[in-house]
Design an enzyme around this catalytic site. Structure first.
Site, PDB file in Angstrom:
ATOM      1  N   LYS A 197       0.836  -1.211   0.000  1.00 19.60           N
ATOM      2  CA  LYS A 197       0.000   0.000   0.000  1.00 19.60           C
ATOM      3  C   LYS A 197       0.868   1.258   0.000  1.00 19.60           C
ATOM      4  CE  LYS A 197      -1.937  -1.059   3.965  1.00 19.60           C
ATOM      5  NZ  LYS A 197      -1.280  -2.348   4.246  1.00 19.60           N
TER       6      LYS A 197
ATOM      7  N   ARG B 197      -9.524   1.148   8.536  1.00 18.13           N
ATOM      8  CA  ARG B 197      -9.071  -0.203   8.808  1.00 18.13           C
ATOM      9  C   ARG B 197     -10.135  -1.010   9.526  1.00 18.13           C
ATOM     10  NH1 ARG B 197      -3.328   0.410   8.847  1.00 18.13           N
ATOM     11  NH2 ARG B 197      -2.352  -1.589   9.120  1.00 18.13           N
TER      12      ARG B 197
ATOM     13  N   ARG C 227      11.934  -5.872   4.555  1.00 22.41           N
ATOM     14  CA  ARG C 227      11.611  -4.451   4.440  1.00 22.41           C
ATOM     15  C   ARG C 227      12.584  -3.587   5.244  1.00 22.41           C
ATOM     16  NH1 ARG C 227       5.803  -2.094   5.469  1.00 22.41           N
ATOM     17  NH2 ARG C 227       5.921  -3.346   7.360  1.00 22.41           N
TER      18      ARG C 227
ATOM     19  N   ARG D  55      11.379  -1.929  10.921  1.00 21.70           N
ATOM     20  CA  ARG D  55      10.269  -1.508  11.769  1.00 21.70           C
ATOM     21  C   ARG D  55      10.085  -2.460  12.950  1.00 21.70           C
ATOM     22  NH1 ARG D  55       5.180  -0.029   8.046  1.00 21.70           N
ATOM     23  NH2 ARG D  55       4.142  -1.257   9.646  1.00 21.70           N
TER      24      ARG D  55
ATOM     25  N   ARG E 287      -0.662  -9.248  13.026  1.00 19.36           N
ATOM     26  CA  ARG E 287      -1.198  -8.197  12.149  1.00 19.36           C
ATOM     27  C   ARG E 287      -2.051  -8.804  11.041  1.00 19.36           C
ATOM     28  NH1 ARG E 287       4.176  -5.377  10.587  1.00 19.36           N
ATOM     29  NH2 ARG E 287       2.897  -4.132   9.171  1.00 19.36           N
TER      30      ARG E 287
HETATM   31  P1  AP5 Z   1       4.907  -1.675   1.834  1.00 13.71           P
HETATM   32  O1  AP5 Z   1       4.649  -0.776   0.680  1.00 13.71           O
HETATM   33  O2  AP5 Z   1       5.670  -1.147   2.989  1.00 13.71           O
HETATM   34  O3  AP5 Z   1       3.533  -2.360   2.312  1.00 13.71           O
HETATM   35  P2  AP5 Z   1       2.324  -1.806   3.157  1.00 13.71           P
HETATM   36  O4  AP5 Z   1       1.099  -2.418   2.582  1.00 13.71           O
HETATM   37  O5  AP5 Z   1       2.394  -0.305   3.255  1.00 13.71           O
HETATM   38  O6  AP5 Z   1       2.644  -2.512   4.533  1.00 13.71           O
HETATM   39  P3  AP5 Z   1       2.575  -1.968   6.008  1.00 13.71           P
HETATM   40  O7  AP5 Z   1       3.318  -2.950   6.856  1.00 13.71           O
HETATM   41  O8  AP5 Z   1       2.998  -0.537   6.077  1.00 13.71           O
HETATM   42  O9  AP5 Z   1       1.080  -2.092   6.282  1.00 13.71           O
HETATM   43  P4  AP5 Z   1       0.397  -2.123   7.599  1.00 13.71           P
HETATM   44  O10 AP5 Z   1      -0.964  -1.918   7.119  1.00 13.71           O
HETATM   45  O11 AP5 Z   1       0.605  -3.300   8.439  1.00 13.71           O
HETATM   46  O12 AP5 Z   1       1.158  -0.966   8.444  1.00 13.71           O
HETATM   47  P5  AP5 Z   1       0.764   0.514   8.822  1.00 13.71           P
HETATM   48  O13 AP5 Z   1       1.983   1.316   8.874  1.00 13.71           O
HETATM   49  O14 AP5 Z   1      -0.368   0.979   7.996  1.00 13.71           O
HETATM   50  O15 AP5 Z   1       5.637  -2.980   1.269  1.00 13.71           O
HETATM   51  C1  AP5 Z   1       6.077  -4.018   2.136  1.00 13.71           C
HETATM   52  C2  AP5 Z   1       7.454  -4.553   1.670  1.00 13.71           C
HETATM   53  O16 AP5 Z   1       7.296  -5.214   0.415  1.00 13.71           O
HETATM   54  C3  AP5 Z   1       8.499  -3.458   1.425  1.00 13.71           C
HETATM   55  O17 AP5 Z   1       9.757  -3.932   1.771  1.00 13.71           O
HETATM   56  C4  AP5 Z   1       8.395  -3.193  -0.083  1.00 13.71           C
HETATM   57  O18 AP5 Z   1       9.611  -2.689  -0.599  1.00 13.71           O
HETATM   58  C5  AP5 Z   1       8.061  -4.584  -0.612  1.00 13.71           C
HETATM   59  N1  AP5 Z   1       7.216  -4.542  -1.817  1.00 13.71           N
HETATM   60  C6  AP5 Z   1       6.205  -3.665  -2.100  1.00 13.71           C
HETATM   61  N2  AP5 Z   1       5.633  -3.971  -3.283  1.00 13.71           N
HETATM   62  C7  AP5 Z   1       6.275  -5.066  -3.743  1.00 13.71           C
HETATM   63  C8  AP5 Z   1       6.122  -5.882  -4.914  1.00 13.71           C
HETATM   64  N3  AP5 Z   1       5.173  -5.630  -5.842  1.00 13.71           N
HETATM   65  N4  AP5 Z   1       6.947  -6.951  -5.062  1.00 13.71           N
HETATM   66  C9  AP5 Z   1       7.888  -7.228  -4.114  1.00 13.71           C
HETATM   67  N5  AP5 Z   1       8.091  -6.501  -2.995  1.00 13.71           N
HETATM   68  C10 AP5 Z   1       7.290  -5.439  -2.802  1.00 13.71           C
HETATM   69  O19 AP5 Z   1       0.233   0.294  10.300  1.00 13.71           O
HETATM   70  C11 AP5 Z   1       1.091  -0.114  11.339  1.00 13.71           C
HETATM   71  C12 AP5 Z   1       0.309  -0.211  12.640  1.00 13.71           C
HETATM   72  O20 AP5 Z   1      -0.210   1.091  12.976  1.00 13.71           O
HETATM   73  C13 AP5 Z   1      -0.916  -1.119  12.625  1.00 13.71           C
HETATM   74  O21 AP5 Z   1      -0.566  -2.462  12.882  1.00 13.71           O
HETATM   75  C14 AP5 Z   1      -1.750  -0.492  13.737  1.00 13.71           C
HETATM   76  O22 AP5 Z   1      -1.291  -0.859  15.000  1.00 13.71           O
HETATM   77  C15 AP5 Z   1      -1.503   0.997  13.564  1.00 13.71           C
HETATM   78  N6  AP5 Z   1      -2.491   1.627  12.656  1.00 13.71           N
HETATM   79  C16 AP5 Z   1      -2.214   2.229  11.459  1.00 13.71           C
HETATM   80  N7  AP5 Z   1      -3.350   2.686  10.897  1.00 13.71           N
HETATM   81  C17 AP5 Z   1      -4.356   2.369  11.744  1.00 13.71           C
HETATM   82  C18 AP5 Z   1      -5.762   2.549  11.719  1.00 13.71           C
HETATM   83  N8  AP5 Z   1      -6.382   3.157  10.684  1.00 13.71           N
HETATM   84  N9  AP5 Z   1      -6.491   2.083  12.768  1.00 13.71           N
HETATM   85  C19 AP5 Z   1      -5.904   1.491  13.820  1.00 13.71           C
HETATM   86  N10 AP5 Z   1      -4.573   1.266  13.910  1.00 13.71           N
HETATM   87  C20 AP5 Z   1      -3.807   1.702  12.883  1.00 13.71           C
HETATM   88 MG    MG Z   2       2.751   1.036   4.876  1.00 19.20          MG
END
Ligand code: AP5
Ligand code: MG
Length: 213
Positions: free
Chosen positions: A13, A88, A127, A160, A171
């Site tokens: 994402k 979410r 990552r 991270r 997660r």
């Molecule tokens: P990346 O682009 O980083 O993936 P992502 O979908 O952004 O993954 P996240 O881990 O950031 O998602 P998340 O939803 O768990 O975390 P968030 O920060 O939102 O890609 C992942 C890896 O793959 C990278 O190394 C990238 O280079 C690689 N990659 C990408 N595309 C690729 C491809 N096509 N092929 C190969 N490799 C590829 O949330 C973290 C925490 O915050 C949550 O767990 C929660 O506790 C809290 N939080 C955040 N938002 C909320 C909310 N709205 N409500 C409640 N809690 C929340």
């Molecule tokens: Mg992300």
């Protein structure tokens, strides 16, 4: 143009939202990045969010919704935005919908980046993230030009805290239980588009461009 990015943790994402932000000149709003920034700065919000994030749980809706609605009220969001990691939960989606309805606005696209669970753990372990500008890399698939250093701002990259395999499993479970139902939610609104997130990130972006153009 208002866009919501859907997808499991690690689906890509953030990677795709960065590309969309650059091409369409829209702000990329990641609730996860906002929480991580607050943790780094030691704010009250950061202290509250950290315990949930480290356990792979969601930060409570009340707190997250308030934060997000404040953010999208900023001037830079006048022409739209990309939401990455919000909503979410169904209550978060309803809160956003209520606010947009009040303004006579709506989400135009919900882009679901589809990646099966078995691909996720490998992605997370490779990552690397920039603690300063939020750019994301992968040691094999999307390596920075200089090992361990952010291409955009030269900061040292970090792993991270929530990318440990145990936390990633939590997660994923939370995703299936609380976030996946949003796919149907946005489908019913007629704005859902699903792209295959397992292919090269550049090709994923091409698929997204053809949806947005
Ligand atoms: P990346 O682009 O980083 O993936 P992502 O979908 O952004 O993954 P996240 O881990 O950031 O998602 P998340 O939803 O768990 O975390 P968030 O920060 O939102 O890609 C992942 C890896 O793959 C990278 O190394 C990238 O280079 C690689 N990659 C990408 N595309 C690729 C491809 N096509 N092929 C190969 N490799 C590829 O949330 C973290 C925490 O915050 C949550 O767990 C929660 O506790 C809290 N939080 C955040 N938002 C909320 C909310 N709205 N409500 C409640 N809690 C929340
Ligand atoms: Mg992300």
């Amino acid at each position: 143009m208002k866009i919501v990015m859907l997808g499991a943790p690690g689906a890509g994402k953030g990677t795709q939202a960065d590309k969309i932000a650059e091409k369409y000149a829209l702000p990329h709003i990641s609730t996860g990045d906002i929480f991580r920034k607050n943790i780094k700065e030691g704010t009250e919000l950061g202290k509250e969010a950290k315990s949930y994030m480290d356990a792979g749980k969601l930060v409570p809706d009340e707190l997250t919704v308030r934060l997000l609605l404040d953010r999208v009220a900023n001037d830079d969001c006048r022409n739209g935005y990309i939401l990455d990691g919000f909503p979410r939960t169904i209550p978060q989606a309803d809160a956003l919908d209520a606010e947009l309805t009040k303004l006579g606005e709506k989400i135009d696209y919900a882009i679901n980046v589809d990646v099966p669970d078995e691909n996720i753990i490998g992605r997370m372990s490779g990552r690397r993230a920039c603690p300063k500008c939020g750019a994301t890399y992968h040691i094999r698939h999307l390596a920075p030009k200089k090992e361990g250093i952010c291409d955009s701002c030269g900061t040292e990259l970090v792993i991270r805290d929530d990318d440990k395999p145990e936390t990633v499993k939590n997660r994923l479970a939370v995703y299936h239980e609380q976030t996946q139902p949003l796919i149907e939610y946005f489908e019913k609104k007629g704005v859902l588009h699903t792209v295959d997130g397992t292919i090269d990130a550049t090709d994923v972006f091409k698929a997204i461009e053809s949806i947005l153009n």
